[in-house]
Design a protein around this motif. Sequence first.
Motif, PDB file in Angstrom:
ATOM      1  N   HIS A 326       0.821  -1.206   0.000  1.00  0.00           N
ATOM      2  CA  HIS A 326       0.000   0.000   0.000  1.00  0.00           C
ATOM      3  C   HIS A 326       0.857   1.259   0.000  1.00  0.00           C
ATOM      4  CE1 HIS A 326      -3.738   2.069   0.713  1.00  0.00           C
ATOM      5  NE2 HIS A 326      -3.193   2.726   1.730  1.00  0.00           N
ATOM      6  N   HIS A 330       1.464   4.149  -2.840  1.00  0.00           N
ATOM      7  CA  HIS A 330       1.247   5.575  -2.574  1.00  0.00           C
ATOM      8  C   HIS A 330       2.466   6.393  -2.944  1.00  0.00           C
ATOM      9  CE1 HIS A 330      -0.184   9.188  -0.531  1.00  0.00           C
ATOM     10  NE2 HIS A 330       1.064   9.317  -0.120  1.00  0.00           N
TER      11      HIS A 330
ATOM     12  N   LYS B  68      -2.042  11.627   4.065  1.00  0.00           N
ATOM     13  CA  LYS B  68      -0.705  11.046   4.100  1.00  0.00           C
ATOM     14  C   LYS B  68       0.283  12.099   4.547  1.00  0.00           C
ATOM     15  CE  LYS B  68      -1.550   6.897   2.406  1.00  0.00           C
ATOM     16  NZ  LYS B  68      -2.953   6.923   2.777  1.00  0.00           N
ATOM     17  N   SER B  98      -5.910   9.525  -1.621  1.00  0.00           N
ATOM     18  CA  SER B  98      -6.354   8.171  -1.304  1.00  0.00           C
ATOM     19  C   SER B  98      -7.806   7.962  -1.695  1.00  0.00           C
ATOM     20  CB  SER B  98      -6.175   7.909   0.193  1.00  0.00           C
ATOM     21  OG  SER B  98      -6.926   6.792   0.560  1.00  0.00           O
ATOM     22  N   GLU B 100      -9.102   4.994  -0.762  1.00  0.00           N
ATOM     23  CA  GLU B 100      -9.411   3.839   0.087  1.00  0.00           C
ATOM     24  C   GLU B 100     -10.728   4.024   0.815  1.00  0.00           C
ATOM     25  OE1 GLU B 100      -7.360   0.996   1.483  1.00  0.00           O
ATOM     26  OE2 GLU B 100      -6.495   1.150  -0.522  1.00  0.00           O
ATOM     27  N   ASP B 103     -10.424   4.626   4.502  1.00  0.00           N
ATOM     28  CA  ASP B 103     -10.052   5.992   4.898  1.00  0.00           C
ATOM     29  C   ASP B 103     -11.277   6.889   4.912  1.00  0.00           C
ATOM     30  OD1 ASP B 103      -6.787   6.020   3.272  1.00  0.00           O
ATOM     31  OD2 ASP B 103      -7.376   5.537   5.328  1.00  0.00           O
TER      32      ASP B 103
END
Lengths: 533, 146
Positions: A326, A330, B68, B98, B100, B103
């Motif tokens: 992951h 990123h 992040k 992101s 996700e 998240d």
Amino acid sequence: MRKGCVMISELRILMVEDNVTDAGLVCYELEKLRRPFETRRVESRDSFLREMKAFNPDLILSDFTLPHFDGMSALEIAQTICPDIPFIFVSGTIGEDLAVKALKKGASDYILKDHLLRLAPAVERILTEIEESQKKTVMKAALREKREILQAIFHHAPIAICRTDASGIIVSWNIMAENISGWKAEELAGEPISKFMGEKADEIEDLLKITLRGATVEGAEIRGSRRTGELVDLYLSASPLRDAEGQIFGTVFTFIDVTEKKRALDELRIHRENLEELVEEKTGELKQAHRKLQKTVARLSAEVEERKLLQVHLEKKNAELADFAHKVSHELKSNLLTVKRLLECVTYDPDFVKKNSAFIADATSKLIDFVEKTLQHARAERPAITIEELPLASLASEAFESIRKQDVAGSLVLGEHMPKAKGDVQAMKQIFRNLMANSFQHRSNGNSNNVVVEVSCKKSADHVQITYRDNGPGIAPENSEKIFDVTFTTKKSEIFGFGLSTVKKLIEAQGGKIHLSTRRKEPGVEFIMTLPR
Amino acid sequence: MKERRLLLVEDNPVDEALILRALEKDEVCDRIVVVRDGERALEYLLGGESESSRKCRDMPCAVLLDLKLPRINGLEVLRRLRAMERTRLVPVVILTSSKEEKDMIEGYSLGANSYVQKPVEFDEFAEAVQRLGHYWLKVNEPPPCV
């Protein structure tokens, strides 16, 4: 001819008489008998014969002399045909000699016609005699039958029976007794009962005494011997025999051979004992097997627990791997997006891009750097290790020179004596480079930008210890293990800390170890590495 | 009238430059404060040793929060903001690359007011930022001071 039964029906009387009057007188006398009777009269031999057959008389009354026949002949005939029928002469005087002769020849009586009064009683007497003897015969037969049955019972009973007299002498000995004892009845008759027991006579003698005193013995178990000497077990009962007055006149002993049964019982008992022994043995075996089973179960449970732990560990590793992937994704994405956006911006606002062009270069170098580090890290997982002698001093110096940045002052201090260690040259160089790169990157601002790195060595029995120190801010003790994790970093601009992770992998691939020392008092890191000799 | 101020929490310098450019073009913003990690963000809003505690009227109209971030990540920052009375109501817009789901779920659960994924295309990115600026500074009413 009728035989044997007492006459209840009419008495049949055959008269051999020619004189009718005389016959009538006889009948008159016969009335006194008070029995129903029937008479027939014959005069000749032929008619006599005929009537003997046809009339079947119970009594013959005959005259002595007849014109065409005579009494003596009739008597002879009667004796021949049927001697049982009473024959009475009824006649005048014939003289004593003839009378005696007649009686000797078989006549039952001789009645003088002058004294006919005697007839009825004589007939009565004779008939009674006949009846009596017939009764006797019947009774005798019945008695004999009874005795035969009794004998049969005695001899063929399925149990040995012995009868003794009042002094214990054997009187009767049945077939079963013969079979069991081996003695025949004839051999034991007249002998004391103890004879058949052979040597072991006292038991049976005691029983005899008891019985003769009037007691009944039921079910005594005694051991005796057969005639052959073979031992035999008997189950014996005995009782006294009393006469009509209650006096003991003898005893009766019954016994059966229980030798087989006893043997069978003994065998059974032994069997059972054996069985019990066997059961105990088997129970013991079962218990043992059970214990083994329990041990196996315990072991299997322990294995299951281990597996569970392993599974948990694997799951954790999987999660870590997923996390790693992951983060890698990123890292790549963010740098690429930066480049992409700026390049797209060119058509809209070229001045802005010019102002920020350094970022493009920066992002692309980061990508390249990242890829290299990842490769390095992957290689470190399976490094090609060649173990040879390590010139530690020169390796450290070379690494220092390649890492050192121009604008930062720095110096490398090597230990006085650097013993020879064994390891992979490239790996060791990489280790030094990574450690030194960290030292430069994390340097304290307060030390006037002078990075001092110390590398020293000492040797012990089975390994060489390499100590690496710098004068930077150091690492907090609580992170001393996490720092080797690839996803741990304190750098602001990075999400990955490849450096120390690679170092650890490389040193372990050479068979060595590394850890952060927490004992140092001065600020800065101290790594202790060991390599086997 | 409250100063139209935004707090941008973003560690990527390129993204930072792009966002600032977009907001400057739109001219909705009086002031943008930029911090580059979570710790600094918390310091700014809640006050640390170096800053005096922020008074309510000095709170930004909205916080644009990247997830992040080095050291303390965005979600942790959000959690801590929502735990403090002073910053419980301040609007937080998660602005992240992101996608996700977890998240998003966590973000909303922790009390984010909005979740925006940074568009990949440059022009869309710029437009999204302008729209956000316009909405949160002009259209949305910031929470009153209590």
